[in-house]
Design a protein around this motif. Structure first.
Motif, mmCIF file in Angstrom:
data_model
loop_
_atom_site.group_PDB
_atom_site.id
_atom_site.type_symbol
_atom_site.label_atom_id
_atom_site.label_comp_id
_atom_site.label_asym_id
_atom_site.label_seq_id
_atom_site.Cartn_x
_atom_site.Cartn_y
_atom_site.Cartn_z
ATOM 1 N N TYR A 58 -16.771 -107.177 74.763
ATOM 2 C CA TYR A 58 -17.825 -106.821 75.699
ATOM 3 C C TYR A 58 -18.541 -105.560 75.211
ATOM 4 O O TYR A 58 -18.063 -104.852 74.310
ATOM 5 N N THR A 59 -19.687 -105.280 75.821
ATOM 6 C CA THR A 59 -20.470 -104.093 75.487
ATOM 7 C C THR A 59 -20.265 -103.044 76.565
ATOM 8 O O THR A 59 -20.492 -103.313 77.750
ATOM 9 N N ASP A 60 -19.827 -101.849 76.163
ATOM 10 C CA ASP A 60 -19.562 -100.808 77.143
ATOM 11 C C ASP A 60 -20.844 -100.086 77.539
ATOM 12 O O ASP A 60 -21.945 -100.454 77.121
ATOM 13 N N ALA A 61 -20.708 -99.028 78.354
ATOM 14 C CA ALA A 61 -21.877 -98.308 78.876
ATOM 15 C C ALA A 61 -22.671 -97.611 77.782
ATOM 16 O O ALA A 61 -23.880 -97.364 77.944
ATOM 17 N N ASP A 62 -22.037 -97.308 76.651
ATOM 18 C CA ASP A 62 -22.723 -96.639 75.536
ATOM 19 C C ASP A 62 -23.307 -97.626 74.532
ATOM 20 O O ASP A 62 -23.839 -97.211 73.493
ATOM 21 N N GLY A 63 -23.177 -98.905 74.823
ATOM 22 C CA GLY A 63 -23.709 -99.916 73.919
ATOM 23 C C GLY A 63 -22.800 -100.278 72.776
ATOM 24 O O GLY A 63 -23.225 -100.962 71.831
ATOM 25 N N ASN A 64 -21.551 -99.874 72.818
ATOM 26 C CA ASN A 64 -20.598 -100.174 71.756
ATOM 27 C C ASN A 64 -19.807 -101.442 72.085
ATOM 28 O O ASN A 64 -19.525 -101.741 73.260
#
Length: 247
Positions: A58-64
């Motif tokens: 998945y993509t976290d809040a920082d876009g990683n």
């Protein structure tokens, strides 16, 4: 669950005891009425059967990009209560059709285990969700009853129960759909008392479709919830209900 086992034993015992000599019948003509009406009270247990997706990215809040492995489970059957009313139409000496609007109240306890994170003790971290459960259901049941003997009459039933879920929240890890459809099957016995008829009934209800709102994942505002919300692909609801009908 032991309470429900005792109920079945008591019901079978009463049926064996009733197969004796004839006694005076209470309310001998009540089953000849074309319509019956009454009230419903009871207790039940609710469960959710989840299908976990296993490892996913998945993509976290920082876009990683992050790897996740979370399992979800309702680790116990949670108890609740229900109330309602009923209307029953007599079809012939053995069959009847029943309509019963019922409200089910319970609180489900959901446990998430995160296999990618460890706590200070070196154990897998867990998150929990208390899922309030309020269903408004309308049971549509076909009843087949044996011939009355003395003041007892056993029966079996089956039917469908469309339901509305009134307890969805947008900030929970998981969210259920606003509507569901249950298949139900059960058994009971009519007890003819001097002033009313008492009907204890034990029934099993099972959701026919996926009751999980899979669109909830796309609407999350807190991306930290994604590993938990995305860990489940489907869910089915089950209910075991002991109900007392008063007519």
């Amino acid at each position: 669950m032991r309470f429900y086992t005792l109920y079945i034993i008591a019901l079978l015992t009463s049926l064996v005891a009733s197969a004796q000599e004839r006694t005076v019948e209470n309310r001998p003509y009540c089953d000849l009425r074309p319509m019956h009406f009454g009230v419903i009270v009871g207790t039940h247990f609710q469960d959710l059967e989840f299908e976990n997706v296993g490892p996913f990215t998945y993509t976290d809040a920082d876009g990683n990009q992050q790897d996740a492995l979370v399992t979800c489970d309702q680790n116990t059957w949670d108890s609740g209560f229900h109330v309602g009313v009923l209307g029953e139409m007599r079809m012939n000496d053995y069959f009847a059709f029943r309509v019963a609007p019922i409200m089910y109240f319970a609180n489900r306890h959901i446990v998430f285990t995160n296999y990618k994170n460890l706590d200070v003790k070196g154990e897998y971290t867990q998150a929990r969700q208390d899922m309030k459960s309020v269903y408004v259901s309308c049971s549509l049941d076909l009843i087949y009853a044996a011939k009355r003997f003395n003041n007892h009459r056993p029966y079996i039933m089956t039917g469908l129960a469309p339901a509305l879920n009134l307890s969805t929240k947008s900030n929970d890890y998981l969210q259920l759909k606003k509507s569901d459809l249950f298949f139900e099957v059960g058994m009971g016995c009519d007890f003819y008392l001097p002033f009313f008829k008492l009907r204890p009934e034990l029934k099993f209800m099972y959701s026919l479709g996926n009751c999980l709102n899979t669109e909830h994942l796309k609407k999350l505002k807190d991306k930290n919830m994604t590993p938990y919300t995305g860990s489940v692909s489907s869910a089915r609801s089950s209910i075991i209900a002991l109900t007392f009908h008063f007519e």
